[in-house]
Design an enzyme around this catalytic site. Structure first.
Site, PDB file in Angstrom:
ATOM      1  N   SER A 150      -1.947  -0.268   1.401  1.00 20.50           N
ATOM      2  CA  SER A 150      -2.046  -2.099   1.748  1.00 20.50           C
ATOM      3  C   SER A 150      -1.622  -1.334   3.666  1.00 20.50           C
ATOM      4  CB  SER A 150       0.030  -1.872   1.402  1.00 20.50           C
ATOM      5  OG  SER A 150       0.391  -1.047   0.883  1.00 20.50           O
ATOM      6  N   VAL A 161      -0.754   3.829   1.769  1.00 18.03           N
ATOM      7  CA  VAL A 161      -1.918   3.448   2.786  1.00 18.03           C
ATOM      8  C   VAL A 161      -2.797   2.655   2.532  1.00 18.03           C
ATOM      9  CG1 VAL A 161      -3.248   4.848   4.071  1.00 18.03           C
ATOM     10  CG2 VAL A 161      -1.413   6.316   3.075  1.00 18.03           C
ATOM     11  N   LYS A 203      -5.879  15.020   0.907  1.00 18.17           N
ATOM     12  CA  LYS A 203      -6.782  16.447   1.100  1.00 18.17           C
ATOM     13  C   LYS A 203      -6.058  17.445   0.039  1.00 18.17           C
ATOM     14  CE  LYS A 203      -1.927  14.703   1.863  1.00 18.17           C
ATOM     15  NZ  LYS A 203      -0.543  14.176   2.229  1.00 18.17           N
ATOM     16  N   VAL A 221      -5.656  14.603   7.812  1.00 19.41           N
ATOM     17  CA  VAL A 221      -4.270  15.871   8.090  1.00 19.41           C
ATOM     18  C   VAL A 221      -3.773  15.444   9.382  1.00 19.41           C
ATOM     19  CG1 VAL A 221      -4.023  18.325   9.402  1.00 19.41           C
ATOM     20  CG2 VAL A 221      -5.870  17.736   7.559  1.00 19.41           C
ATOM     21  N   GLY A 272      -1.068   1.180  -2.786  1.00 25.57           N
ATOM     22  CA  GLY A 272      -0.332   1.747  -2.005  1.00 25.57           C
ATOM     23  C   GLY A 272       0.639   1.380  -1.163  1.00 25.57           C
ATOM     24  N   GLY A 296      -2.142  12.702   9.853  1.00 27.24           N
ATOM     25  CA  GLY A 296      -2.225  11.979   9.757  1.00 27.24           C
ATOM     26  C   GLY A 296      -2.272  10.387  10.352  1.00 27.24           C
ATOM     27  N   LEU A 348     -10.351   1.957  -3.130  1.00 31.22           N
ATOM     28  CA  LEU A 348      -9.379   2.238  -3.809  1.00 31.22           C
ATOM     29  C   LEU A 348      -8.166   2.626  -3.721  1.00 31.22           C
ATOM     30  CD1 LEU A 348     -12.020   4.736  -5.231  1.00 31.22           C
ATOM     31  CD2 LEU A 348     -12.081   2.262  -5.146  1.00 31.22           C
ATOM     32  N   GLY A 349      -7.056   1.872  -4.993  1.00 33.40           N
ATOM     33  CA  GLY A 349      -5.358   2.356  -3.791  1.00 33.40           C
ATOM     34  C   GLY A 349      -5.082   1.154  -2.960  1.00 33.40           C
ATOM     35  N   LYS A 368      -3.381  21.001   4.212  1.00 29.00           N
ATOM     36  CA  LYS A 368      -4.292  20.529   5.272  1.00 29.00           C
ATOM     37  C   LYS A 368      -4.325  21.667   6.468  1.00 29.00           C
ATOM     38  CE  LYS A 368      -0.793  16.475   5.360  1.00 29.00           C
ATOM     39  NZ  LYS A 368       0.186  16.307   5.457  1.00 29.00           N
TER      40      LYS A 368
HETATM   41  N1  LIG Z   1       1.748   8.528   2.350  1.00 29.28           N
HETATM   42  C1  LIG Z   1       1.509   8.657   4.228  1.00 29.28           C
HETATM   43  O1  LIG Z   1       2.257   8.568   4.677  1.00 29.28           O
HETATM   44  C2  LIG Z   1       0.126   9.464   3.717  1.00 29.28           C
HETATM   45  C3  LIG Z   1      -0.574   9.128   2.445  1.00 29.28           C
HETATM   46  N2  LIG Z   1      -1.807  10.522   2.869  1.00 29.28           N
HETATM   47  C4  LIG Z   1      -2.444  10.330   1.666  1.00 29.28           C
HETATM   48  O2  LIG Z   1      -2.904   9.506   0.828  1.00 29.28           O
HETATM   49  C5  LIG Z   1      -2.857   9.481  -0.476  1.00 29.28           C
HETATM   50  C6  LIG Z   1      -2.368   7.748  -0.478  1.00 29.28           C
HETATM   51  O3  LIG Z   1      -1.171   8.280  -0.394  1.00 29.28           O
HETATM   52  P1  LIG Z   1      -0.294   6.993  -0.662  1.00 29.28           P
HETATM   53  O4  LIG Z   1      -0.463   5.487  -0.153  1.00 29.28           O
HETATM   54  O5  LIG Z   1       1.015   7.306  -0.156  1.00 29.28           O
HETATM   55  O6  LIG Z   1       0.478   6.799  -2.354  1.00 29.28           O
HETATM   56  P2  LIG Z   1       0.825   5.783  -3.197  1.00 29.28           P
HETATM   57  O7  LIG Z   1       1.355   6.343  -4.574  1.00 29.28           O
HETATM   58  O8  LIG Z   1       1.939   5.006  -2.527  1.00 29.28           O
HETATM   59  O9  LIG Z   1      -0.744   4.995  -3.538  1.00 29.28           O
HETATM   60  C7  LIG Z   1      -1.738   4.875  -4.014  1.00 29.28           C
HETATM   61  C8  LIG Z   1      -2.207   4.300  -5.132  1.00 29.28           C
HETATM   62  O10 LIG Z   1      -2.868   4.376  -5.926  1.00 29.28           O
HETATM   63  C9  LIG Z   1      -2.827   3.931  -7.325  1.00 29.28           C
HETATM   64  N3  LIG Z   1      -3.729   4.068  -8.475  1.00 29.28           N
HETATM   65  C10 LIG Z   1      -3.267   5.519  -8.682  1.00 29.28           C
HETATM   66  N4  LIG Z   1      -3.983   6.441  -9.396  1.00 29.28           N
HETATM   67  C11 LIG Z   1      -5.076   5.368  -9.226  1.00 29.28           C
HETATM   68  C12 LIG Z   1      -6.295   5.539 -10.905  1.00 29.28           C
HETATM   69  N5  LIG Z   1      -6.287   6.479 -11.608  1.00 29.28           N
HETATM   70  N6  LIG Z   1      -6.254   3.508 -11.138  1.00 29.28           N
HETATM   71  C13 LIG Z   1      -6.064   2.570 -10.083  1.00 29.28           C
HETATM   72  N7  LIG Z   1      -5.384   2.527  -9.541  1.00 29.28           N
HETATM   73  C14 LIG Z   1      -4.220   3.914  -9.127  1.00 29.28           C
HETATM   74  C15 LIG Z   1      -0.883   3.892  -7.997  1.00 29.28           C
HETATM   75  O11 LIG Z   1      -0.924   3.090  -8.571  1.00 29.28           O
HETATM   76  P3  LIG Z   1       0.965   3.238  -9.319  1.00 29.28           P
HETATM   77  O12 LIG Z   1       1.685   3.234  -8.278  1.00 29.28           O
HETATM   78  O13 LIG Z   1       0.774   3.106 -10.560  1.00 29.28           O
HETATM   79  O14 LIG Z   1       0.497   5.461  -9.216  1.00 29.28           O
HETATM   80  C16 LIG Z   1      -0.436   3.502  -6.285  1.00 29.28           C
HETATM   81  O15 LIG Z   1      -0.654   1.840  -6.026  1.00 29.28           O
HETATM   82  C17 LIG Z   1      -2.516  10.686  -1.071  1.00 29.28           C
HETATM   83  O16 LIG Z   1      -3.998  11.520  -1.094  1.00 29.28           O
HETATM   84  C18 LIG Z   1      -2.278  11.049  -0.071  1.00 29.28           C
HETATM   85  O17 LIG Z   1      -2.274  12.265   0.468  1.00 29.28           O
HETATM   86  C19 LIG Z   1      -2.559  11.382   3.696  1.00 29.28           C
HETATM   87  C20 LIG Z   1      -1.416  10.917   4.929  1.00 29.28           C
HETATM   88  C21 LIG Z   1      -0.449  10.197   5.211  1.00 29.28           C
HETATM   89  N1  LIG Z   2       3.686  13.454   2.601  1.00 31.77           N
HETATM   90  C1  LIG Z   2       2.601  14.081   3.189  1.00 31.77           C
HETATM   91  C2  LIG Z   2       1.974  12.321   3.796  1.00 31.77           C
HETATM   92  C3  LIG Z   2       1.346  12.701   5.186  1.00 31.77           C
HETATM   93  O1  LIG Z   2      -0.010  13.811   5.252  1.00 31.77           O
HETATM   94  C4  LIG Z   2       3.857  14.417   4.248  1.00 31.77           C
HETATM   95  O2  LIG Z   2       4.636  13.755   4.340  1.00 31.77           O
HETATM   96  O3  LIG Z   2       3.344  14.428   5.669  1.00 31.77           O
HETATM   97 NA    NA Z   3      -5.362  12.804  11.509  1.00 29.14          NA
END
Ligand SMILES: NC(=O)C1=CN([C@@H]2O[C@H](COP(=O)(O)OP(=O)(O)OC[C@H]3O[C@@H](n4cnc5c(N)ncnc54)[C@H](OP(=O)(O)O)[C@@H]3O)[C@@H](O)[C@H]2O)C=CC1
Ligand SMILES: N[C@@H](CC=O)C(=O)O
Ligand code: NA
Length: 437
Positions: A18, A16, A107, A134, A14, A136, A11-12, A207
């Protein structure tokens, strides 16, 4: 012959998501050798289909809706990487109740709705893992839950938000404007979709709530955590910290005192010799002190696509091993207690104050008098800069206090702000520890 593959619903897609997709492909052979199974992404839920196309993902893998994943018997593990509370929380709960195992980095959801989801996991006899939520890529959840489980944990102090540590590092090393560095963190994929959560301390609060819950076997939610962000930090504060033998870090602090849990997130003056002071850029570190193990510290990238993907896939591989050994659902609802939370006004600490005051006789005596009336004792004073404000000569005063009750400090500040001789209280930062003399 036992099925040699494990079906995954992602699910997703984005930052992470990808990264998880890429890691499962790049390290496919090693992962299958270490688990004895082929991990196969059966379906992906992603509303921005361009992300799938850019990864060469065939359209038939994209799910129209969540039901395509939750109702697919071949999907045994769901990885939630949507971000935000809903719909991730609901999808996780539904998957767990149906006996599907779940891995998340979310988180926000784990910190605020952990109880509900651990109960769903127990009901579904499913694994619910959240190592990536928490620190990463740092395996701190596993370390607290498993490796340090024999200890009475005394304190957990973390730099657990990569975005703010990256900003503070560049502000201290390059004197770069806050907004410029925040934009760079967003472009690097470190920041939350709404970066306010990072810079106001809410992400770190979520966290430390998770870490404190595990460390002290009690329920701590983000609402229990005092949180203050880094938006008031000015270059002057960074320079004074350096001059006084400190660095400024956004610290997440959790301690247990006689059954009460102290849990707070705020910028802090940290002695330059403290191991956490050397943590720079997007790196995180969590310092844990246990009554048997003593002082430990765990270091690594707390944000970013691949370090986070590493934690996600590590959790998936553990679930696969559990499936193989018939030990899924090993962590039913832990017997979490509900220990009282120490109110922020009851903490004792030292403070850094930076004031702009009238450059006149007896002004300092007046300030010392107000502080003294509230049991605040001054440990050191710096006055070396004057400035003209509305045609009046003002002086910048920096004070470091001795330890004092937070409530007394706040009461004193309220009076100071009302003094006609005080132009402004520019910043107040708590001080953790003593610099090397
Ligand atoms: N980035 C980081 O370094 C870290 C992130 N995290 C956590 O990981 C999770 C993902 O983060 P991240 O990958 O950065 O976030 P992103 O916003 O990059 O990715 C989320 C993806 O999910 C899609 N999406 C959101 N809601 C829906 C939905 N209802 N149906 C279908 N697709 C949906 C988004 O599309 P759209 O772009 O259109 O919104 C996007 O492509 C978050 O909870 C974040 O807190 C934890 C640790 C590190
Ligand atoms: N936005 C968060 C992503 C990881 O949890 C951070 O900067 O640590
Ligand atoms: Na961790």
């Amino acid at each position: 012959m036992k099925d040699s593959s494990i079906g995954i619903g992602l699910l997703g897609l984005g930052t992470v998501g990808s990264g998880v997709y890429k890691l499962l492909r790049e390290n496919e052979l090693q992962i299958s050798q270490r688990t004895g199974k082929r991990l196969e992404i059966k379906k992906i839920l992603e509303r921005d289909q361009k992300k799938a196309f850019s990864l060469g993902i065939p359209p038939e893998v994209l799910a129209e809706n969540i039901e395509e994943i939750l109702d697919d018997p071949e999907v045994q593990i769901v990885i939630e990487l949507l971000g935000g509370i809903e719909p991730g929380r609901t999808y996780i709960r539904q998957a767990l109740c149906q006996g599907k195992h779940v891995v998340t980095a979310n988180k926000d959801v784990v910190a605020a709705h952990g109880r509900e989801l651990f109960e769903a996991a127990a009901a579904g006899k499913a694994d619910f893992y959240f190592e990536a939520s928490v620190g990463g890529g740092i395996p701190v959840i596993h370390i607290l839950k498993e490796n340090l489980a024999a200890n009475k944990i005394e304190e957990v102090i973390g730099i657990v938000n990569g975005t703010t540590n990256y900003i503070l590092t560049r502000m201290s090393e390059e004197n770069v404007e806050f907004s410029t560095v925040l934009q760079a963190a967003q472009e690097a994929g470190y920041a939350e979709a709404d970066p306010t959560a990072d810079i106001e301390g809410d992400d770190a609060a979520r966290k430390i709530a998770i870490l404190a819950s595990i460390a002290f076997n009690t329920r701590v939610t983000p609402a229990n955590v005092f949180a203050e962000g880094i938006t008031r930090i000015a270059p002057e504060d960074v320079n004074y910290a350096q001059e006084l033998g400190y660095v400024i870090k956004l610290l997440a602090i959790a301690r247990e005192h006689n059954g009460e849990v102290e849990v707070r997130v705020h910028p802090a003056f940290l002695p330059q010799q403290h191991p956490l002071s050397a943590v720079m850029g997007v790196f995180n570190a969590i310092y844990i002190c246990g009554n048997a193990v003593g002082e430990t510290m765990f270091y690594g990238k707390g944000a970013g696509q691949m370090p986070t993907a590493s934690a996600i896939v590590g959790d998936v591989m553990e679930i696969v091993r559990n499936l193989e050994s018939g030990s899924s659902g090993r962590f039913p609802c832990s017997c979490y207690l509900d220990k009282p939370i120490l109110p922020i006004g009851h903490i004792h600490t030292k403070y850094y104050l930076r004031l702009i005051v009238k450059d006149k006789p007896r002004v300092m005596a007046g300030i010392a008098g107000v502080l003294g009336d509230h049991q605040v004792s001054i440990a050191s004073v710096i006055q070396k800069r004057t400035l003209i404000v509305k045609d009046e000569t003002m002086a910048e005063i920096v004070l470091i206090t001795h330890k004092v009750l937070e409530q007394d400090m706040q009461d004193a500040l309220a009076v100071l702000k009302g003094l006609s001789t005080v132009g402004s209280v520019e910043n107040v930062i708590r001080v953790e520890g003593e610099p090397k003399s």
